[in-house]
Design a protein around this motif. Structure first.
Motif, short mmCIF file in Angstrom:
data_model
loop_
_atom_site.label_atom_id
_atom_site.label_comp_id
_atom_site.label_asym_id
_atom_site.label_seq_id
_atom_site.Cartn_x
_atom_site.Cartn_y
_atom_site.Cartn_z
N TYR A 341 1.69 0.58 8.24
CA TYR A 341 2.64 -0.12 7.39
C TYR A 341 3.39 -1.16 8.23
O TYR A 341 3.84 -0.85 9.34
N VAL A 361 6.92 -3.85 1.93
CA VAL A 361 6.05 -2.99 2.71
C VAL A 361 4.60 -3.44 2.54
O VAL A 361 4.03 -3.34 1.45
N ARG A 363 1.17 -2.45 3.16
CA ARG A 363 0.51 -1.17 3.43
C ARG A 363 -0.99 -1.39 3.64
O ARG A 363 -1.70 -1.79 2.70
#
Length: 385
Positions: A341, A361, A363
């Motif tokens: 992340y 974020v 990911r």
């Protein structure tokens, strides 16, 4: 002689009238009459007013006390709380964007005296309220404290941080997986358990303790439960080292057995659940740097991960920018299952009790799984009281 007796009688009336009637206007009028008639002096009247004010305040304080003699707002009874309202926007089209009540908590704690203290901390978000903390601490000295009840297990710097003090909305993958949180094999226990702990700080140099420690024995079944789910007791310990005022290092150890499902289509049973970790944090001016590495073994599965983060106040006490790298390997026996992340964040502090946070974020899915765009945009308004 008559004037002397009259003077004393009038003074007594003036003195007790505020307590019995609590009427300041009548007291002031009476004292003004006595001054005009030269029965008492201005100085004596001022002294009577001061005495009456002290008695009136004492009466108010007594009225605030409960049956145990604890006053709300005193050090023996402190009430505070936390509300966090969050918005999550998902890049993945099959997942709904949503508002949610992240946390809604009420904290009641206090020091009964210099030795005894307590805390009762309750979570009200979700379907049913949950008791997070409920413990009593007995302090012999700074180097020796005993705590019994339900409280945070002394493992992981990030897990031990107060939720309101986190620089990002969510904790790291490895902390959630190995510190009794959202993706741990024993379920989300909010990093807490029921047990007994010895802790303290020692080796004080220039008003700074060089070491602090915590060693505890716990059920290993988590929080808000009525009893242990096996006959084994888990051991957890943490040693903190503070060579400088704003620099700290930590070492963690956890040895236990958890009651969890080892594989699909099997029943929950007692299995090995061990953890180890190290961490560091440094703060200088508006800059903070933090890193943590944790590893664990769940029966035969070995897991590990780490994160590193930096935050800086571009506007002192107002606007903070933050960045974080978070990586986690759920099984060292499996190739290409690591998830990474990349997180960027902004914290705006309206004042000491209100904060608005935005995180993005990025990911990155493990290489051995189908690649999907599942980034997330999070925004959270926090209020503490």
């Amino acid at each position: 002689m008559k004037n002397s007796y009259l003077k004393k009688l009038l003074i007594l009336i003036a003195l007790f009238l505020p307590v019995t009637l609590s009427v300041h206007a009548q007291t002031d009028d009476l004292l003004n009459v006595l001054i005009k008639k030269n029965v008492i002096t201005q100085q004596e009247a001022d002294s009577l007013r001061a005495d009456a004010a002290i008695k009136e305040q004492a009466k108010k304080d007594r009225d605030k006390k409960n049956q145990h003699g604890i006053t709300i707002g005193s050090r023996a009874l402190q009430i505070s709380g936390l509300i966090q309202t969050e918005y999550e926007g998902f890049a993945q089209k099959t997942v709904n964007n949503t508002f949610l009540l992240h946390r809604a908590r009420l904290d009641v704690k206090g020091d009964i005296d210099d030795a005894w203290s307590y805390e009762v901390y309750t979570e009200f978000s979700g379907v049913n309220p949950k008791l997070l903390d409920a413990y009593t601490t007995y302090k012999i000295a700074d180097y020796l404290k005993f705590t019994a009840g339900q409280f945070k297990v002394p493992f992981s710097l990030e897990s031990l941080f107060a939720d309101s003090q986190l620089e990002f909305i969510d904790r790291s993958q490895v902390v959630n997986a190995l510190a009794g949180r959202s993706s741990d094999v024993i379920g989300n226990q909010n990093g807490r358990d029921i047990g007994f702990q010895v802790s303290g700080s020692f080796a004080k140099i220039n008003n700074l303790y060089l070491f602090d420690y915590a060693l505890g024995v716990f059920n290993g079944a988590g929080y808000d439960v009525t009893a242990d789910n096996n006959n084994h007791k888990d051991l957890a310990g943490r040693l903190g080292i503070h060579p400088l005022a704003n620099l700290s290092f930590g070492v963690d150890y956890y040895n236990g057995r958890g009651n969890y499902i080892l594989a699909p289509a099997t029943k929950a049973a007692d299995h090995k659940r061990d953890r180890e970790g190290v961490d560091a944090r440094y703060v200088i001016g508006g800059l903070s740097v933090q890193a943590e590495f944790d590893k664990g073994t769940d029966e035969t599965t070995k897991r590990q991960g780490w994160y590193g983060q930096v935050a800086y106040f571009v506007i002192p006490q107002k606007l903070q920018l933050a960045a974080k790298y978070d990586t986690y390997d759920p099984s060292q026996a499996v190739v290409n299952d690591i998830s990474n992340y990349y997180i960027g964040g902004v914290n705006y502090f309206f004042n000491n009790w209100a904060k608005f946070t935005v995180n993005y974020v990025d990911r990155r899915e493990p290489a051995n799984t189908p690649q999907v765009k599942n980034d997330i945009l999070e925004a959270q308004l926090q209020l503490t009281f």
